[in-house]
Enzyme design. Structure first.
Site, PDB file in Angstrom:
ATOM      1  N   THR A  23     -31.833  43.972  44.276  1.00 21.07           N
ATOM      2  CA  THR A  23     -32.940  43.014  44.323  1.00 21.07           C
ATOM      3  C   THR A  23     -34.276  43.732  44.452  1.00 21.07           C
ATOM      4  O   THR A  23     -35.264  43.364  43.809  1.00 21.07           O
ATOM      5  CB  THR A  23     -32.754  42.042  45.494  1.00 21.07           C
ATOM      6  N   PRO A  43     -33.452  54.273  52.464  1.00 18.32           N
ATOM      7  CA  PRO A  43     -32.566  55.427  52.655  1.00 18.32           C
ATOM      8  C   PRO A  43     -31.839  55.828  51.376  1.00 18.32           C
ATOM      9  O   PRO A  43     -31.453  56.989  51.219  1.00 18.32           O
ATOM     10  CB  PRO A  43     -31.585  54.949  53.733  1.00 18.32           C
ATOM     11  N   ASP A 249     -33.016   8.999   9.448  1.00 18.56           N
ATOM     12  CA  ASP A 249     -31.887   8.271   8.875  1.00 18.56           C
ATOM     13  C   ASP A 249     -31.059   7.593   9.954  1.00 18.56           C
ATOM     14  O   ASP A 249     -31.234   7.837  11.155  1.00 18.56           O
ATOM     15  CB  ASP A 249     -30.967   9.235   8.111  1.00 18.56           C
ATOM     16  N   LYS A 271     -30.304   4.896   4.842  1.00 16.61           N
ATOM     17  CA  LYS A 271     -29.312   5.778   4.240  1.00 16.61           C
ATOM     18  C   LYS A 271     -27.912   5.461   4.736  1.00 16.61           C
ATOM     19  O   LYS A 271     -27.134   6.342   5.087  1.00 16.61           O
ATOM     20  CB  LYS A 271     -29.645   7.255   4.497  1.00 16.61           C
ATOM     21  N   GLY A 302     -29.331  13.761  10.022  1.00 17.57           N
ATOM     22  CA  GLY A 302     -28.129  14.122  10.755  1.00 17.57           C
ATOM     23  C   GLY A 302     -27.465  15.328  10.124  1.00 17.57           C
ATOM     24  O   GLY A 302     -27.546  15.547   8.918  1.00 17.57           O
ATOM     25  N   ASP A 304     -26.718  18.929   8.741  1.00 17.43           N
ATOM     26  CA  ASP A 304     -27.559  19.926   8.092  1.00 17.43           C
ATOM     27  C   ASP A 304     -28.171  19.314   6.836  1.00 17.43           C
ATOM     28  O   ASP A 304     -27.469  18.658   6.060  1.00 17.43           O
ATOM     29  CB  ASP A 304     -26.730  21.159   7.715  1.00 17.43           C
ATOM     30  N   ILE A 307     -26.336  20.014   3.408  1.00 17.42           N
ATOM     31  CA  ILE A 307     -24.914  19.712   3.218  1.00 17.42           C
ATOM     32  C   ILE A 307     -24.773  18.197   3.163  1.00 17.42           C
ATOM     33  O   ILE A 307     -24.806  17.518   4.198  1.00 17.42           O
ATOM     34  CB  ILE A 307     -24.045  20.323   4.332  1.00 17.42           C
ATOM     35  N   THR A 332     -23.802  21.403  10.927  1.00 13.08           N
ATOM     36  CA  THR A 332     -23.236  20.366  10.086  1.00 13.08           C
ATOM     37  C   THR A 332     -22.087  19.669  10.802  1.00 13.08           C
ATOM     38  O   THR A 332     -21.439  20.244  11.680  1.00 13.08           O
ATOM     39  CB  THR A 332     -22.768  20.939   8.740  1.00 13.08           C
ATOM     40  N   MET A 384     -18.030  10.995   4.973  1.00 10.56           N
ATOM     41  CA  MET A 384     -18.216   9.640   4.429  1.00 10.56           C
ATOM     42  C   MET A 384     -16.950   9.116   3.753  1.00 10.56           C
ATOM     43  O   MET A 384     -17.003   8.486   2.699  1.00 10.56           O
ATOM     44  CB  MET A 384     -19.392   9.621   3.434  1.00 10.56           C
ATOM     45  N   GLY A 413     -18.311  11.820  16.526  1.00 13.07           N
ATOM     46  CA  GLY A 413     -18.038  13.170  17.004  1.00 13.07           C
ATOM     47  C   GLY A 413     -19.183  13.781  17.781  1.00 13.07           C
ATOM     48  O   GLY A 413     -20.348  13.619  17.429  1.00 13.07           O
TER      49      GLY A 413
END
EC number: 2.1.1.107
Length: 479
Positions: A23, A43, A249, A271, A302, A304, A307, A332, A384, A413
Site C-alpha cells: 500500500t 525497515p 427500432d 421495423k 438492436g 449489430d 448483421i 449480434t 426472425m 435473450g
C-alpha cells in the site's frame, strides 16, 4: 461537505512516506506521478517499490520515523498498522503544520487521497470522505468506462486553439462554442485516433462560428446489442449520451433507450415483421435530413447494424449525400443470446463452423442455400424465424439433417424475461406453440444445443424457465 476537494501542485516538492508495504508503494507512486521527490522511512520495502516509475526521485532515508525526517518536507503519508506509531507521525506533522494522510485512519488525516481518474491534464477525483474507500474505487471504475483515455489529447487540442478562438469568437459566445466542440465529432475523431481530421474539423467550426454558418451534423450508426444494457460497448454508450436525435427500432429494449441523452428527440421507426412503421427508404432520407439540419443523429439498432440490420443500405445513402457518419458494432443476437442461453456456437466435438441466416419469409418461401446450411458439423443460427419455424425445420430435415437434430428457440435473450425452449427439429415447432412464444426470438440448430443443460448459467426466472424448458428427447405424444 466534510472535505473541500483541492488539487495540490507537488512538482519538485519533497514528501515523506512512512511505511514500506505494498500500500505504501502505491501511495509513493501517486506522489511520483505528481512530480514529487519521495523519501521513505521503513525497515524494509515491498517489491512493488522496485517497479515504480521515476525511481531516481525516490530515496529510502531511514528504517524508522523520527521528527527530523520532516525537515524540508511539504506533505506526509503514513501507512502504518500500529495505531500508536501512526499517531506519533501524525502529531509530529501537525505540529509543523504539514498536511498529513494516514491510510485507513481518517481521524488522523488533515487531507485524504481520493480515487483518481487520470486523463492528464484532465483529472477526476472520487472520494467517500474516508467512510468507504472500496465504494469510491467501484465508482471510479464506473467512471473510467465513461471517460475515454484520449480526453487528455482532446484537452491538449483545445489548449492549442485557445488563442485562435479568443481572436475569432466574441467573449459571450466562447463558452457555448467550446461546449459545441467537445460534444461534436471533433471529440470522436480524437478518441478514434484521427487527430489531423479533428484539427481540420475544429478549424472549420471556428470559421463557421465566426461567419455564423450552420452547424454540421453527423450520423452515429450504433449497434445496441441483444437487449441487456450491460452488453453495450463503451463507445455506443458515449454516443447515445451526446446525440441530439435518436432514431430507433422495435428491437431496442427500453432499458437501453433509457440510457440515451434524456433531452434528445426520439423518433420510433418500427421495423416489425409485416408492420414497418416507416419504410426503409424514408428512414434513409430522414437520417440525411436530420444530419443536414446540423443534428447529431443516433441511428440505434438492436444487435449489430451490419448483421441483418440494413445498416449497409443506410450508410450507402449517407455516402451518396455527403453526410458524415461513424459505425459502432454491437454484440449480434447470435453471439449474445447463445451465450446467455448456455449454448456455445462452436465446439471442438460438435461444430466447426456457424451460419447466420434470416428466417424471413418472402411470398411464403425461403431463399436459402440449403445444401450449404444443412450440415451436421455446423451450427445454424436463425434470425426472425418464429413465424416460419415449421417450414424451416421441415426444410432442414429434407436437405440432410436428421429429425432428432437438437434445436432451441430463445425468447427475449439476455433480458430478465428470457425463456429457452429446447427440443429437436421434429418437436421444436410444437413446443414453441405450446410455450406461447412471441417475437423477438432466436433459433439455434445443431449438436451444440446438447450442451445447454450442462452450461446454462443465466437463470433470471429459474423456476419458470425450468418448467418451460423441455429436454432434447420429446415426450411420447409429441414424437
Amino acid at each position: 461537505m466534510n472535505y473541500l476537494p483541492i488539487f495540490l501542485d507537488l512538482r519538485d516538492r519533497h514528501c515523506l512516506v512512512v511505511g514500506g508495504s505494498e500500500t505504501a508503494a502505491r501511495k509513493a507512486e501517486l506522489l511520483l506521478r505528481a512530480g514529487a521527490h519521495v523519501a521513505v522511512a521503513a525497515p524494509a520495502l515491498h517489491a512493488g517499490f522496485e517497479q515504480l516509475p521515476d525511481r531516481q526521485r525516490l530515496t529510502r532515508v531511514a528504517d524508522t520515523f523520527s521528527p527530523a525526517l520532516l525537515d524540508g518536507k511539504d506533505a506526509v503519508i503514513v501507512v502504518e498498522d500500529d495505531a500508536a506509531a501512526a499517531q506519533i507521525v501524525a502529531d509530529a506533522a501537525r505540529a509543523r503544520h504539514l498536511p498529513v494522510n494516514v491510510a485507513d485512519k481518517p481521524a488522523l488525516c488533515s487531507f485524504i487521497l481520493p480515487s483518481i481518474i487520470d486523463r492528464s491534464p484532465i483529472m477526476v477525483a472520487v472520494s467517500s470522505g474516508g467512510e468507504s474507500p472500496v465504494l469510491a474505487r467501484l465508482l471510479r471504475a464506473r467512471l473510467e468506462t465513461l471517460i475515454p483515455a484520449a480526453y487528455g489529447r482532446l484537452s491538449a487540442l483545445a489548449s492549442r486553439y485557445k488563442a485562435r478562438v479568443r481572436e475569432a469568437i466574441q467573449p459571450g459566445q466562447r463558452r457555448a462554442f467550446w461546449e459545441k466542440v467537445f460534444l461534436s465529432s471533433v471529440a470522436e475523431m480524437v478518441f478514434s485516433g484521427r487527430d489531423s481530421e479533428a484539427e481540420a474539423q475544429l478549424e472549420a467550426m471556428i470559421k463557421d462560428s465566426a461567419a455564423h454558418e450552420p452547424a454540421r451534423g453527423e450520423v452515429y450508426l450504433v449497434g445496441a446489442g441483444p437487449g441487456n444494457p450491460d452488453l453495450l460497448t463503451f463507445r455506443a454508450l458515449r454516443l447515445m449520451q451526446q446525440a441530439d436525435v435518436v432514431v430507433y427500432d422495435r428491437l431496442v429494449s427500453q432499458p437501453i433507450l433509457d440510457m440515451c441523452r434524456r433531452d434528445a428527440e426520439r423518433i420510433y421507426v418500427g421495423k416489425e415483421r409485416d408492420d414497418h412503421a416507416v419504410p426503409q427508404e424514408e428512414i434513409n432520407m430522414m437520417l440525411v435530413r436530420l444530419a443536414k439540419e446540423g443534428k447529431r443523429t443516433l441511428r440505434l439498432k438492436g444487435g449489430d447494424p451490419f448483421i441483418f440490420g440494413r445498416g449497409g443500405e443506410e450508410i450507402e445513402t449517407l455516402v451518396e449525400h455527403g453526410v458524415a457518419f461513424q459505425v459502432v458494432p454491437g454484440i449480434t443476437a447470435a453471439a449474445g443470446v447463445a451465450s446467455y442461453a448456455g449454448i456455445p456456437l462452436t465446439h471442438r466435438d460438435y461444430a466447426q463452423s456457424v451460419a447466420f441466416v434470416t428466417g424471413h419469409l418472402k411470398e411464403n418461401t425461403f431463399n436459402m442455400n440449403w445444401e450449404g446450411i444443412a450440415r451436421r458439423d455446423q451450427t445454424i443460427v436463425i434470425y426472425m424465424g418464429l413465424k416460419g419455424l415449421p417450414m424451416l425445420c421441415e426444410a432442414l430435415i429434407k436437405h440432410g439433417l436428421t429429425a432428432d437434430t437438437p434445436a432451441a428457440i430463445v425468447q427475449h435473450g439476455t433480458l430478465p424475461t428470457q425463456r429457452v425452449i429446447t427440443g429437436t427439429l421434429a418437436t421444436l415447432p410444437t413446443l414453441a406453440v405450446e410455450a406461447g412464444l412471441k417475437a423477438p426470438t432466436l433459433i439455434i440448430v445443431g449438436n451444440v444445443v446438447k450442451l445447454r443443460e450442462k452450461l446454462a448459467w443465466y437463470r433470471p426466472q429459474a423456476a419458470g424457465e425450468a418448467a418451460a424448458a423441455t429436454p432434447l428427447e420429446a415426450p411420447d405424444h409429441l414424437a
